[in-house]
Design an enzyme around this catalytic site. Structure first.
Site, mmCIF file in Angstrom:
data_model
loop_
_atom_site.group_PDB
_atom_site.id
_atom_site.type_symbol
_atom_site.label_atom_id
_atom_site.label_comp_id
_atom_site.label_asym_id
_atom_site.label_seq_id
_atom_site.Cartn_x
_atom_site.Cartn_y
_atom_site.Cartn_z
ATOM 1 N N ASP A 124 39.115 32.319 38.433
ATOM 2 C CA ASP A 124 39.650 32.024 37.109
ATOM 3 C C ASP A 124 40.713 30.947 37.245
ATOM 4 O O ASP A 124 41.350 30.821 38.288
ATOM 5 C CB ASP A 124 40.295 33.284 36.508
ATOM 6 C CG ASP A 124 39.261 34.292 36.027
ATOM 7 O OD1 ASP A 124 38.068 34.018 36.153
ATOM 8 O OD2 ASP A 124 39.683 35.359 35.540
ATOM 9 N N ASP A 126 43.498 31.020 35.751
ATOM 10 C CA ASP A 126 44.822 31.544 35.402
ATOM 11 C C ASP A 126 45.382 32.546 36.405
ATOM 12 O O ASP A 126 46.271 33.329 36.063
ATOM 13 C CB ASP A 126 44.779 32.140 33.978
ATOM 14 C CG ASP A 126 43.682 33.190 33.813
ATOM 15 O OD1 ASP A 126 43.162 33.683 34.823
ATOM 16 O OD2 ASP A 126 43.339 33.502 32.653
ATOM 17 N N TRP A 186 32.883 37.362 26.429
ATOM 18 C CA TRP A 186 33.796 37.969 27.397
ATOM 19 C C TRP A 186 33.217 39.260 28.006
ATOM 20 O O TRP A 186 32.664 40.079 27.297
ATOM 21 C CB TRP A 186 35.138 38.294 26.717
ATOM 22 C CG TRP A 186 36.156 38.815 27.674
ATOM 23 C CD1 TRP A 186 37.058 38.099 28.392
ATOM 24 C CD2 TRP A 186 36.342 40.185 28.047
ATOM 25 N NE1 TRP A 186 37.801 38.926 29.192
ATOM 26 C CE2 TRP A 186 37.383 40.215 29.003
ATOM 27 C CE3 TRP A 186 35.733 41.382 27.679
ATOM 28 C CZ2 TRP A 186 37.839 41.397 29.582
ATOM 29 C CZ3 TRP A 186 36.178 42.563 28.265
ATOM 30 C CH2 TRP A 186 37.222 42.559 29.195
ATOM 31 N N GLU A 189 30.260 40.299 33.335
ATOM 32 C CA GLU A 189 29.554 39.480 34.335
ATOM 33 C C GLU A 189 30.081 39.731 35.740
ATOM 34 O O GLU A 189 29.337 39.657 36.718
ATOM 35 C CB GLU A 189 29.664 37.993 33.951
ATOM 36 C CG GLU A 189 30.947 37.247 34.337
ATOM 37 C CD GLU A 189 32.218 37.764 33.702
ATOM 38 O OE1 GLU A 189 32.155 38.384 32.637
ATOM 39 O OE2 GLU A 189 33.291 37.547 34.291
ATOM 40 N N ASP A 190 31.363 40.083 35.839
ATOM 41 C CA ASP A 190 31.973 40.364 37.140
ATOM 42 C C ASP A 190 31.471 41.705 37.687
ATOM 43 O O ASP A 190 31.099 41.818 38.853
ATOM 44 C CB ASP A 190 33.505 40.331 37.038
ATOM 45 C CG ASP A 190 34.038 41.135 35.856
ATOM 46 O OD1 ASP A 190 33.252 41.488 34.943
ATOM 47 O OD2 ASP A 190 35.245 41.423 35.833
ATOM 48 N N MET A 216 49.015 36.487 37.092
ATOM 49 C CA MET A 216 48.093 35.988 36.073
ATOM 50 C C MET A 216 48.900 35.409 34.928
ATOM 51 O O MET A 216 49.875 36.006 34.489
ATOM 52 C CB MET A 216 47.231 37.152 35.571
ATOM 53 C CG MET A 216 45.760 36.868 35.607
ATOM 54 S SD MET A 216 44.805 38.238 34.992
ATOM 55 C CE MET A 216 44.664 37.750 33.287
ATOM 56 N N HIS A 219 47.743 35.423 28.376
ATOM 57 C CA HIS A 219 47.112 34.611 27.322
ATOM 58 C C HIS A 219 46.366 35.518 26.374
ATOM 59 O O HIS A 219 46.061 36.667 26.711
ATOM 60 C CB HIS A 219 46.138 33.605 27.955
ATOM 61 C CG HIS A 219 45.022 34.265 28.711
ATOM 62 N ND1 HIS A 219 43.899 34.769 28.109
ATOM 63 C CD2 HIS A 219 44.882 34.543 30.044
ATOM 64 C CE1 HIS A 219 43.106 35.293 29.026
ATOM 65 N NE2 HIS A 219 43.678 35.191 30.208
HETATM 66 C C1 UD2 Z 1 38.990 39.162 33.286
HETATM 67 C C2 UD2 Z 1 38.621 38.866 34.729
HETATM 68 C C3 UD2 Z 1 37.776 37.591 34.740
HETATM 69 C C4 UD2 Z 1 36.508 37.758 33.916
HETATM 70 C C5 UD2 Z 1 36.886 38.218 32.510
HETATM 71 C C6 UD2 Z 1 35.701 38.680 31.687
HETATM 72 C C7 UD2 Z 1 40.265 39.619 36.401
HETATM 73 C C8 UD2 Z 1 41.588 39.374 37.030
HETATM 74 N N1 UD2 Z 1 39.841 38.695 35.511
HETATM 75 O O1 UD2 Z 1 39.857 38.113 32.870
HETATM 76 O O2 UD2 Z 1 37.431 37.196 36.046
HETATM 77 O O3 UD2 Z 1 35.632 38.656 34.551
HETATM 78 O O4 UD2 Z 1 37.799 39.334 32.511
HETATM 79 O O5 UD2 Z 1 34.836 37.649 31.383
HETATM 80 O O6 UD2 Z 1 39.616 40.599 36.709
HETATM 81 N N2 UD2 Z 1 37.836 30.428 30.423
HETATM 82 C C9 UD2 Z 1 38.174 29.175 29.920
HETATM 83 N N3 UD2 Z 1 38.114 28.947 28.585
HETATM 84 C C10 UD2 Z 1 37.751 29.920 27.700
HETATM 85 C C11 UD2 Z 1 37.422 31.194 28.197
HETATM 86 C C12 UD2 Z 1 37.497 31.424 29.569
HETATM 87 O O7 UD2 Z 1 38.529 28.260 30.677
HETATM 88 O O8 UD2 Z 1 37.715 29.636 26.484
HETATM 89 C C13 UD2 Z 1 37.783 30.629 31.887
HETATM 90 C C14 UD2 Z 1 39.126 30.571 32.559
HETATM 91 O O9 UD2 Z 1 38.964 30.126 33.881
HETATM 92 C C15 UD2 Z 1 39.526 32.024 32.515
HETATM 93 C C16 UD2 Z 1 38.196 32.717 32.834
HETATM 94 O O10 UD2 Z 1 37.229 31.919 32.178
HETATM 95 O O11 UD2 Z 1 40.541 32.338 33.438
HETATM 96 C C17 UD2 Z 1 38.083 34.173 32.424
HETATM 97 O O12 UD2 Z 1 38.380 34.340 31.048
HETATM 98 P P1 UD2 Z 1 39.700 35.128 30.556
HETATM 99 O O13 UD2 Z 1 40.863 34.596 31.311
HETATM 100 O O14 UD2 Z 1 39.799 35.063 29.081
HETATM 101 O O15 UD2 Z 1 39.387 36.622 30.976
HETATM 102 P P2 UD2 Z 1 40.423 37.787 31.420
HETATM 103 O O16 UD2 Z 1 41.784 37.285 31.603
HETATM 104 O O17 UD2 Z 1 40.259 38.934 30.514
HETATM 105 MN MN MN Z 2 42.566 35.415 32.145
#
Ligand code: UD2
Ligand code: MN
Length: 288
Positions: A124, A126, A186, A189-190, A216, A219
């Site tokens: 990711d 972030d 969202w 997939e992981d 992290m 956001h």
């Molecule tokens: C969690 C997981 C992440 C992923 C996600 C579900 C951890 C620490 N993180 O993060 O790996 O499995 O859930 O999909 O377990 N992104 C963009 N633009 C967008 C949307 C996403 O650049 O409009 C990219 C970016 O690199 C981001 C990543 O996709 O860090 C994952 O998306 P997230 O940060 O919204 O997901 P998060 O924080 O819930």
């Molecule tokens: Mn994130």
């Protein structure tokens, strides 16, 4: 301004790092702090040949300030670790539901043609490691490296979690046929990738939780990355689908590949889930 690491002794890992998020870092400043980078965000150690050649793949859309933060911390971090690496930012075009996993597959497919990479780290944009001893490398089994994140109180929220940062050798990634392409929006997939690893008889390795401490950037959920609610059903069928849905069914159109000073940007049209590699398409096609 001096870099966050001391560069005088390359054999010496800096240990815990003081990571403070600031959003006003300019790309020019980051470029000036990393004078040894080659175009496209590549670097290799000066005085030895690295055992692994590492492609870092970052899924991306509209997260410019996060990307700057990542580049600011991670270039010095990786160079300190004597990594032979390249950074690939895989940007999805606008107006379609985000598909993190498919972007990872595209990043792998482009990077493998660019250099003889042996290790792929999917991260990711972030998450920033807080300790220089957290080696960004591949191992005998796929590695989950975001196992100690501040957001989750530096613990695993559940056992099968496989998000954030994962590391696969080329062979390991081919063995699981990459990520699934059918996870639009969202989540899930992981976890599905974890099931692929298990289905192929591999184990998941994780670094020591003290060394793996990571921060992290907090956001909100991005527009265009809403959950569809289909993940749960798809994860259950991972082992049935994995040989048909992944690297070998990947369909995409490259819009551009641009070599920036700090990274290679791949802008790609991955469709909207209505082609043969989409959710409904693949389910109907293979009767799953
Ligand atoms: C969690 C997981 C992440 C992923 C996600 C579900 C951890 C620490 N993180 O993060 O790996 O499995 O859930 O999909 O377990 N992104 C963009 N633009 C967008 C949307 C996403 O650049 O409009 C990219 C970016 O690199 C981001 C990543 O996709 O860090 C994952 O998306 P997230 O940060 O919204 O997901 P998060 O924080 O819930
Ligand atoms: Mn994130």
């Amino acid at each position: 301004m001096e870099s966050i690491f001391y560069r005088t002794n390359p054999d010496c890992h800096p240990g815990p790092l003081d990571i403070k998020f600031a959003y006003n870092m300019s790309l020019l400043k980051i470029i000036s702090q990393n004078p040894n980078l080659q175009p496209g965000g590549h670097s290799r150690p000066k005085y030895c040949t690295a055992l692994q050649k590492i492609a870092i793949i970052i899924p991306f859309r509209n997260r410019e300030s996060h990307l700057r933060t990542w580049l600011y911390y991670m270039h010095p971090f990786l160079q300190q670790q004597q990594a032979d690496y390249g950074v690939y930012v895989v940007e999805q075009t606008e107006d379609t539901l985000f598909n993190r996993a498919k972007l990872m597959n595209v990043g792998y497919s482009v990077a493998i043609k660019d250099y003889n990479y042996t290790c792929f780290i999917f991260t990711d944009v972030d998450i920033i490691p807080m300790d220089g001893r957290n080696l960004f490398r591949c191992s005998d089994n796929p590695r989950h490296m975001a196992n100690s994140v501040d957001k989750f109180n530096f613990k695993l929220p559940y056992n099968d979690i496989f998000g954030g940062i994962v590391a696969f050798t080329k062979e390991q990634f081919i063995k699981v046929n990459g990520f699934s392409n059918v996870f639009w929006g969202w989540g899930g997939e992981d976890d599905e990738l974890f099931q692929r690893v298990v289905a192929m008889g591999m184990k998941v390795e994780r670094p020591d939780q003290t060394i793996a401490r990571s921060k992290m950037i907090s956001h909100k959920r991005d527009p265009g990355n809403e959950s569809t609610g289909k993940s749960f059903h798809l994860i259950k069928k991972a082992h049935e689908r994995l040989h048909k849905d992944g690297l070998n069914s990947l369909i995409y159109t490259i819009i551009s590949i641009t070599s920036h000073k700090l990274y290679t940007k791949i802008t790609v049209d991955i469709g909207n889930g209505e082609d043969a590699s989409s959710t409904e398409g693949i389910l109907n096609l293979f009767n799953l």
